[in-house]
Write a protein that holds these residues in place. Structure first.
Motif, mmCIF file in Angstrom:
data_model
loop_
_atom_site.group_PDB
_atom_site.id
_atom_site.type_symbol
_atom_site.label_atom_id
_atom_site.label_comp_id
_atom_site.label_asym_id
_atom_site.label_seq_id
_atom_site.Cartn_x
_atom_site.Cartn_y
_atom_site.Cartn_z
ATOM 1 N N VAL A 232 0.639 -1.495 -0.342
ATOM 2 C CA VAL A 232 -0.144 0.477 0.027
ATOM 3 C C VAL A 232 0.750 1.590 0.163
ATOM 4 O O VAL A 232 0.723 2.263 -0.971
ATOM 5 N N GLU A 233 2.078 1.020 1.346
ATOM 6 C CA GLU A 233 2.781 2.492 0.678
ATOM 7 C C GLU A 233 4.231 1.902 0.933
ATOM 8 O O GLU A 233 4.517 0.866 1.586
ATOM 9 N N GLU A 246 -1.570 7.369 2.247
ATOM 10 C CA GLU A 246 -2.719 5.934 2.174
ATOM 11 C C GLU A 246 -3.740 6.446 3.061
ATOM 12 O O GLU A 246 -3.301 6.418 4.756
#
Lengths: 259, 415, 361
Positions: A232-233, A246
């Motif tokens: 995700v990050e 995020e």
């Protein structure tokens, strides 16, 4: 395959892209565990992977030494691509050390024998040399006096330090840590983390799945947040903790830092 | 008159009344309980009572037995062991004929029991390990055949299997004249299995010498290989070289000495075979049935032993770069053996006990000869039963002793 | 997410691929597959022919049987003897009732969610044996007496195994408690009792029961052959039962004992209300397994002259009217035992798996 070991000393410069993961997918039956992972790790980098349980982070690092198979995409470790080819798998495993959540020491062998097993049988090191080398690493993890005991006679923290020493005895280029402190009592976590921090200081390439955010802040070059099988990050710790981009990361950090 | 469970009942009553008293100990003075309420005194009391009850029951039984034997005119004591037996035994490993004593029949029976047990243990172990490993094979067909074998054999009574081999298979074999023949050396017919017997000639000493030499050489090679490994790290194929030494050296000696070994081949003489080694059909049937039956249990033990080594162990070993073969040899098997050996020894014990089913087909084992014929002829039930049970008890104790020693030696050290 | 739309690359499990991975993965496996396959093909066909296709099922007597196939006619004509022994025909309904009750009590145990199967099980352990004691021997309630010397066949096998297990259970519990007792004398006595019985073969126990028991008893007291065999079997089995139950007692964590003590329960209440219910539940698979081995071992009674199912078959295959029917007889008995034992062992394995997961979660 032995050329990897010999070339180690020659490579003073940090090699870019010692691990390259490109468009990697993995399924358990029909369950899509890992979705399109892309990641490049340079030599000497220290990566911390975090995320909620079931996010696929353990599965991911187990793919790096082929304890799990991926079905799509490529994983290249130190210029060797992981395929079904047994020789490739063997040569990668020789260069990649792994520390497990539940230690997985061999209960029928002493601490010293645990450490020497692989150097002797895989690296074909003479026993004396292997033992001397093992003692060095046991000193480094601060338990040389336990060398002739059996794993069952040690505390959890001590066992995990032996497991780290055992992995180091193969003189790996890369170390993988799969939640090394989650099975430990709180007072033992520190002794293991100290060893890991010391190791990070020595320039080892490390990938560490952990919930220890303090450890991430102090040693990580990059923190990777995974959720639902995706990355995700990905950011340096300073940025990651102070300014997550995020929403899912923010939520996760809130939950984990509340306490 | 006295039920055998009397001790237990007394034990039970005693403890029940004890429960009633316990409540009152709360009221007892701080100076300590009265003897009646002192748990140690009570424990002592119950133990004395139960011991007395056991002795009493024992005494009543002995008294009854003595008076019964007297009224039936049976003498007591072990004097009968010296009397002449007067019956023949179809198979004996120690010299025996009908003029010898009852004591001798004991030894004949015991050696026959030990013979069939030893033969059964060897074959059951080999077969059991093969089938157990086959059960885990990646080959679907082999794994399924092993599973079917195990599930069929272990769910059918052993006695039935012995009967099957003895009455249905071996008795239906052809007569000696139409024997099943393998290479003119091995004959199978309804009188038994005939094998060639080795006859050692002069000069066979050289072969024995070579065997000893080979053993010494194997030890030497192992020491040398270990030293070399310590010094240089090279691994020497010790196992293969040892096997080669053990086979080649005696073989070379055998040819140098001019092949000093002859085989006494069984040959048809009249209506039956003579020469060679004869295994009577009773022994063959018992051996086959015991081996097949016990092997099905050993196979399950081997399988669960191998499966008991956790996934984490193999993963750790692979992560260290050990290939599959070495993982199996250095990590899985040493741990599996610790799990396998204790139940394996108890299977051996079961096999020894099950060999007593010999009685049913007339193989002259300890129970058939001693507890059967000897007991019937002499009527010395108490003595004969006591001796027979003592033998099995001794075998059982010896095997458990071995098992405990082994367990202590290999136990995984824990805190 | 577009990524989640991607399906896993479908591994083709076409027969060829399956055979490559499961049968011919390397040269050694291929060789094994061929060898085992060849053996199977050459043996299974003739075996099936003998068992079924060439076998004789119908007919009136030994002459109808053919050489090539099995003579099931023999089993069919002697079936009554194999099941009831010498039990008189006109009273066999009594045995049939017991068979039906036995099935009613225990078959539901295999079916999960069968209403009231627990109560049926309890009936099977308590009421059933009492009814059996009245119905089978008779002699009271206006039932004609049928002496135990007339019992035989499958019926006798079931009686021996069932009573053996039922009677050895309470003795086993007491022995197991005794072996874990703090009192050295009681513990010692129990250890000696258990270990002696476990060390000797059942056959010596049966011999002992048949030749020594009469000597032990005072004048005028005597047991029938069947009762003597049952006493021997029960004592022998109780030692095994004690060891199984002891395993369960050891598996109960110390905390349970301490909690019971802390509640002020005395020894028998602690054991009866707290420890034994848990321990016995844990060892049900073990008890079922000892039942299976006892069931198989009951065949040994034929050596002391009782006609269990194997004894009944063994005595009829020698009948000169029927030629070479030994294999048919043995196959029939083997099939009966196999169905019982395999079924029960599957049940106990399922139970074990269920108990196993029950403890982890």
């Amino acid at each position: 395959m032995t050329q990897h070991t010999e070339s180690k000393d020659v490579q003073a410069v940090n090699k870019p892209g010692i691990i390259r993961v490109e468009g990697m997918h993995k399924w358990y039956g029909n369950f899509h565990v890992l979705k399109d992972l892309n990641l490049t790790i340079d030599q000497g980098e220290r990566i911390v992977i975090c995320g909620p349980s079931g996010s696929g982070k353990s599965t991911f690092i187990r793919c790096i030494n082929r304890l799990e198979e991926h079905q799509q995409g490529r994983i290249i470790v130190d210029d060797v691509e992981l395929t079904d080819d047994v020789r490739h798998i063997d040569s990668v495993r020789r260069e990649v050390g792994m520390v497990f959540q539940h230690f997985n020491l061999f209960p029928h062998l002493t601490v010293l024998e645990n450490c020497c097993l692989s150097p002797i049988w895989v690296r074909k090191t003479p026993r004396r040399e292997a033992e001397a080398c093992a003692m060095e690493y046991l000193e480094r993890v601060k338990i040389p006096d336990q060398a002739n005991k059996y794993p069952g006679q040690l505390s959890g923290g001590q066992q995990q330090r032996v497991a780290i020493a055992r992995a180091l005895c193969m003189k790996p280029k890369i170390m993988l840590f799969d939640e090394p402190t989650s099975a430990l009592d709180p007072e033992m976590i520190k002794e293991v983390l100290d060893v890991m921090i010391e190791l990070a200081g020595s320039g080892m390439t490390m990938i560490c799945v952990t919930h220890e955010m303090g450890f991430a802040k102090t040693v990580a070059d990059r923190v990777i947040f995974m959720d639902g099988g995706e990355i995700v990050e990905e950011a340096p710790p300073s940025e990651f903790f102070s300014n997550p981009r995020e929403a899912r990361t923010q939520q996760f950090l809130q939950q984990i830092l509340q306490h | 008159m006295i039920p055998p469970g009397l001790t237990v009942m007394l034990f039970l009553q005693g403890s029940f009344s004890g429960r009633g008293m316990k409540k009152q100990t709360i009221d007892s003075r701080p100076t300590g309980p009265k003897p009646l309420y002192d748990p140690r005194v009570r424990a002592l009391f119950f133990q004395v009572i139960s011991l007395a009850a056991v002795f009493w029951v024992g005494w009543v039984l002995i008294d009854n037995t003595l008076s019964n034997m007297q009224s039936r005119g049976i003498s007591t004591g072990f004097g009968f062991l010296g009397e002449s037996a007067g019956f023949g035994i179809i198979m004996h490993l120690v010299p025996y004929d009908a003029t010898m004593s009852y004591g001798r029949t004991f030894w004949v029976g015991l050696t026959n029991t030990l013979l069939v047990s030893a033969m059964g243990i060897v074959t059951a172990t080999i077969l059991g390990f093969v089938i157990g490993v086959a059960r885990l094979s990646s080959n679907w067909l082999v794994a399924k055949v092993a599973l079917v074998y195990i599930e069929i054999i272990r769910n059918i009574p052993l006695l039935l299997q012995i009967f099957f081999w003895y009455f249905a298979v071996l008795s239906n074999l052809p007569s000696p004249r139409q024997s099943v023949e393998v290479g003119g050396a091995l004959f199978l017919n309804n009188r038994g299995l005939y094998l060639p017997g080795p006859v050692l000639q002069d000069g066979f000493g050289l072969v024995w010498g070579a065997v000893v030499l080979a053993l010494v050489a194997v030890v030497g090679v192992r020491v040398w290989a270990k030293k070399r490994q310590l010094a240089t790290g090279d691994i020497f194929p010790t196992f293969k070289v040892s096997i080669a030494l053990l086979i080649l050296l005696p073989l070379v000696a055998y040819f140098i000495a001019g092949r000093p070994l002859e085989w006494d081949l069984p040959a048809l003489k009249g209506f039956n075979f003579g020469g060679g080694i004869t295994l009577i059909p009773e022994l063959v049937a018992l051996w086959i049935a015991l081996s097949l039956y016990t092997a099905s249990f050993i196979a399950e033990i081997v399988r669960s032993g191998i499966l008991s080594v956790s996934q984490g162990q193999t993963e750790a070993s692979k992560a260290l770069g050990l290939p599959n073969g070495l993982t199996l040899r250095l990590v899985v098997i040493p741990q599996a053996m610790r799990v396998i050996i204790p139940p394996l020894t108890s299977q051996y014990l079961n096999l020894v006990k099950n060999s007593s089913l010999a009685t049913a087909i007339g193989y002259p084992d300890l129970v058939a000869v001693f507890m059967g014929t000897t007991l019937n002829q002499t009527g010395q039930a108490v003595e004969v039963v006591a001796i027979t049970m003592a033998v099995y008890l001794t075998i059982s104790l010896l095997i458990s002793l071995f098992m405990n020693l082994y367990n202590r030696a290999v136990a995984i050290k824990e805190r | 997410m577009t990524e989640s739309m991607i399906r896993p690359p479908i591994k083709k499990l076409a027969p060829v691929k399956w055979m490559r991975t499961h049968l011919f993965s390397n040269w050694f496996n291929s060789l094994l597959t061929l060898a085992v396959g060849y053996l199977l093909i050459t043996s299974v066909g003739p075996l099936l022919n003998w068992l079924i296709f060439d076998a004789t099922f119908q007919g009136s007597g030994p002459d109808d049987c053919v050489e090539a196939g099995a003579c099931w006619l023999f089993v069919k004509q002697r079936l009554n003897f194999f099941i009831y022994g010498f039990y008189p025909d006109e009273f066999q309904w009594r045995v049939d009732i017991m068979f039906a009750l036995l099935a009613a009590a225990f078959v539901p145990q295999f079916i999960e969610r069968f209403p009231g199967r627990k109560w049926l099980g309890i009936f099977g352990m308590t009421g059933l044996p009492i009814i059996g004691c009245v119905l089978i021997p008779g002699g009271i309630l206006g039932l004609e007496e049928v002496g135990s010397s007339k019992w035989g066949g499958l019926m006798l096998t079931l009686i021996l195994a069932y009573i053996g297990i039922l009677a050895s259970l309470p003795i086993g519990v007491l022995l197991a408690l005794g072996r874990r007792s703090d009192m050295p004398v009681i513990r010692g006595l129990c250890v000696v009792f258990i270990e002696v019985w476990r060390a000797v073969p059942l056959i010596t126990v049966l011999f002992m029961a048949s030749v020594m028991l009469p000597l032990f008893l005072p004048d005028g007291v005597s047991f029938e052959k069947l009762a003597r065999a049952l006493i021997g079997i029960t004592l022998w089995q109780s030692a095994y039962m004690a060891e199984v139950i002891r395993g369960g007692l050891q598996a109960i964590p110390r905390g349970q004992y301490e909690a019971a003590n802390a509640l002020g329960l005395g020894y028998w209440r602690k054991m009866g209300l707290v420890i034994l219910p848990q321990a016995l539940k844990l060892v049900i698979p073990g008890i079922v397994n000892t039942f299976i081995s006892l069931f198989k071992d009951t065949t040994l009674v034929l050596i002391i002259g009782l006609f269990d199912i194997l004894g009944a078959v063994q005595s009829t295959i020698a009948d000169p009217a029927w030629q070479n029917v030994a294999i048919e007889g043995y196959v029939f008995v083997a099939f009966c035992f196999w169905v019982f034992c395999f079924g029960i062992s599957r049940y106990s394995q399922n139970l074990e798996r269920k108990l196993d997961t029950g403890h982890k979660t």
